[in-house]
Scaffold this motif. Sequence first.
Motif, PDB file in Angstrom:
ATOM      1  N   PHE A  50     -35.256  76.882  19.804  1.00  0.00           N
ATOM      2  CA  PHE A  50     -34.560  76.393  19.187  1.00  0.00           C
ATOM      3  C   PHE A  50     -32.974  76.439  20.113  1.00  0.00           C
ATOM      4  O   PHE A  50     -31.728  77.566  20.007  1.00  0.00           O
ATOM      5  CB  PHE A  50     -34.106  76.661  17.822  1.00  0.00           C
ATOM      6  CG  PHE A  50     -34.892  76.395  16.510  1.00  0.00           C
ATOM      7  CD1 PHE A  50     -34.788  75.117  15.769  1.00  0.00           C
ATOM      8  CD2 PHE A  50     -36.162  76.920  16.718  1.00  0.00           C
ATOM      9  CE1 PHE A  50     -36.089  74.510  15.325  1.00  0.00           C
ATOM     10  CE2 PHE A  50     -37.288  76.285  15.420  1.00  0.00           C
ATOM     11  CZ  PHE A  50     -36.920  75.342  15.297  1.00  0.00           C
ATOM     12  N   ASN A  83     -30.141  82.614  20.373  1.00  0.00           N
ATOM     13  CA  ASN A  83     -28.320  83.353  19.869  1.00  0.00           C
ATOM     14  C   ASN A  83     -28.820  82.906  18.528  1.00  0.00           C
ATOM     15  O   ASN A  83     -30.021  82.141  17.966  1.00  0.00           O
ATOM     16  CB  ASN A  83     -27.420  82.073  20.378  1.00  0.00           C
ATOM     17  CG  ASN A  83     -27.128  81.005  20.095  1.00  0.00           C
ATOM     18  OD1 ASN A  83     -28.604  80.146  19.429  1.00  0.00           O
ATOM     19  ND2 ASN A  83     -26.338  79.698  20.691  1.00  0.00           N
ATOM     20  N   ARG A  89     -31.171  77.960  13.180  1.00  0.00           N
ATOM     21  CA  ARG A  89     -31.690  77.015  12.625  1.00  0.00           C
ATOM     22  C   ARG A  89     -33.439  77.273  12.304  1.00  0.00           C
ATOM     23  O   ARG A  89     -33.946  76.293  11.914  1.00  0.00           O
ATOM     24  CB  ARG A  89     -31.744  75.796  13.910  1.00  0.00           C
ATOM     25  CG  ARG A  89     -30.551  75.549  14.161  1.00  0.00           C
ATOM     26  CD  ARG A  89     -30.060  74.649  15.141  1.00  0.00           C
ATOM     27  NE  ARG A  89     -30.813  73.683  15.136  1.00  0.00           N
ATOM     28  CZ  ARG A  89     -32.298  73.040  16.488  1.00  0.00           C
ATOM     29  NH1 ARG A  89     -31.449  73.912  17.967  1.00  0.00           N
ATOM     30  NH2 ARG A  89     -32.350  71.853  16.945  1.00  0.00           N
ATOM     31  N   ASN A 112     -27.613  82.105  31.537  1.00  0.00           N
ATOM     32  CA  ASN A 112     -29.157  81.931  30.510  1.00  0.00           C
ATOM     33  C   ASN A 112     -28.080  81.710  29.399  1.00  0.00           C
ATOM     34  O   ASN A 112     -28.351  80.160  29.282  1.00  0.00           O
ATOM     35  CB  ASN A 112     -30.220  82.787  30.608  1.00  0.00           C
ATOM     36  CG  ASN A 112     -31.209  82.257  29.855  1.00  0.00           C
ATOM     37  OD1 ASN A 112     -31.661  80.754  30.042  1.00  0.00           O
ATOM     38  ND2 ASN A 112     -32.028  83.143  29.163  1.00  0.00           N
ATOM     39  N   ARG A 114     -24.723  82.375  28.062  1.00  0.00           N
ATOM     40  CA  ARG A 114     -23.453  82.144  28.517  1.00  0.00           C
ATOM     41  C   ARG A 114     -22.927  83.918  27.689  1.00  0.00           C
ATOM     42  O   ARG A 114     -21.426  83.258  26.936  1.00  0.00           O
ATOM     43  CB  ARG A 114     -22.619  81.008  28.278  1.00  0.00           C
ATOM     44  CG  ARG A 114     -22.569  80.325  28.829  1.00  0.00           C
ATOM     45  CD  ARG A 114     -22.391  78.324  29.433  1.00  0.00           C
ATOM     46  NE  ARG A 114     -21.895  78.400  27.616  1.00  0.00           N
ATOM     47  CZ  ARG A 114     -20.727  77.683  28.310  1.00  0.00           C
ATOM     48  NH1 ARG A 114     -20.356  78.126  28.921  1.00  0.00           N
ATOM     49  NH2 ARG A 114     -19.423  77.469  27.174  1.00  0.00           N
TER      50      ARG A 114
END
Length: 314
Positions: A50, A83, A89, A112, A114
């Motif tokens: 995701f 994240n 999600r 990868n 940020r």
Amino acid sequence: MTMREKVQVREVGLRDGLQMVQTILSAGQKLEWCRRMVDAGADQIEVTSFVPPKVVPQFADAVEVARGALEIPRLHAAALVPNFKGAQRAFEVGMRKVHYVLSASNEHNLKNVRRTTAESVDDFRRIVEERDAGGGTRSIALGAGVATAFGCTLSGRVEESTVLGLVETLLKAGADEITIADTVGYANPGQVRALMRKVLAITGDVPVACHFHDTRGLGLANVIAALDADVRSFDASLGGLGGCPFAPNATGNINTEDTVFLLESEGLDTGIDIDALASIREMIASWLPGEPFTGAIARAGLPKTFALRAAEAV
Ligand code: COA
Ligand code: ZN
């Protein structure tokens, strides 16, 4: 009659493998790959990631693939999330198994996802809270992966103490499983044996998996070293597809067929049929022209003596 000890091989070709390839497969093809893996006995599959479609276009169909995968009988589908938004999600779609990943190397983590590694740890805590707040979704298993655990192409050496500190923090935060990843193929067997023994000394009942890449030819040697340290779960990718788009010169994961061959040869029970994997590999290769596939078993076939192993174990 003695039972062979079980070992888990988790297919990551649909995630780690596909994030590097040029051709975008359809959701239908990905689900066909899943169905056939389950038929071959490989029922632990990381089916998608995701991430924003802009970052990895291959996973623009993450929701469709996740939904389809959840309907495949006997499939234990997992999804990768980098994240909080990704986890939201995945929870929304109804994933029962979610793999979060952060990097031990701060530089790799910045590249990868940020964020600093510390920020990613904070994100993991928020993800656990979100999961726990979900009430009915409490049965979601939340795995946490530590990437670049054996070294980093960007920052070089990664200290054992950094990895062990992260494992402790992730466990305390509520991780249901820990994966230790050699994202860039820097690990060697001595290093794996030493680190994994220390990891297993602090994880208690929480399952631990290893994720190796075969970038420098030591992937399967590292599996043996991890077995020595009592690890019994390994990520692998059909045909050795894969790599990290954010780590220079990264190559594919350890090859599923060869990994199963090794583990079975060691007397362990993967539950996976290598001949069936070979025909799935042919199907995938026909969908992905020009992509590099690796594998010694694909090249040379199984030895005639291989079929004897199960009988000998009895
Ligand atoms: N899925 C879909 N959309 C997402 C998302 C996710 N997981 N995370 C963020 N977004 C969206 C946000 O909603 C926002 O959208 P908007 O511009 O319409 O408001 C936009 O993306 C930017 O969000 P932000 O939180 O600022 O993300 P970012 O730009 O800092 O990027 C990551 C962070 C983690 C999303 C990105 O670096 C990434 O996808 N990395 C993963 C790389 C990867 O797959 N590596 C290999 C596996 S380890
Ligand atoms: Zn990987």
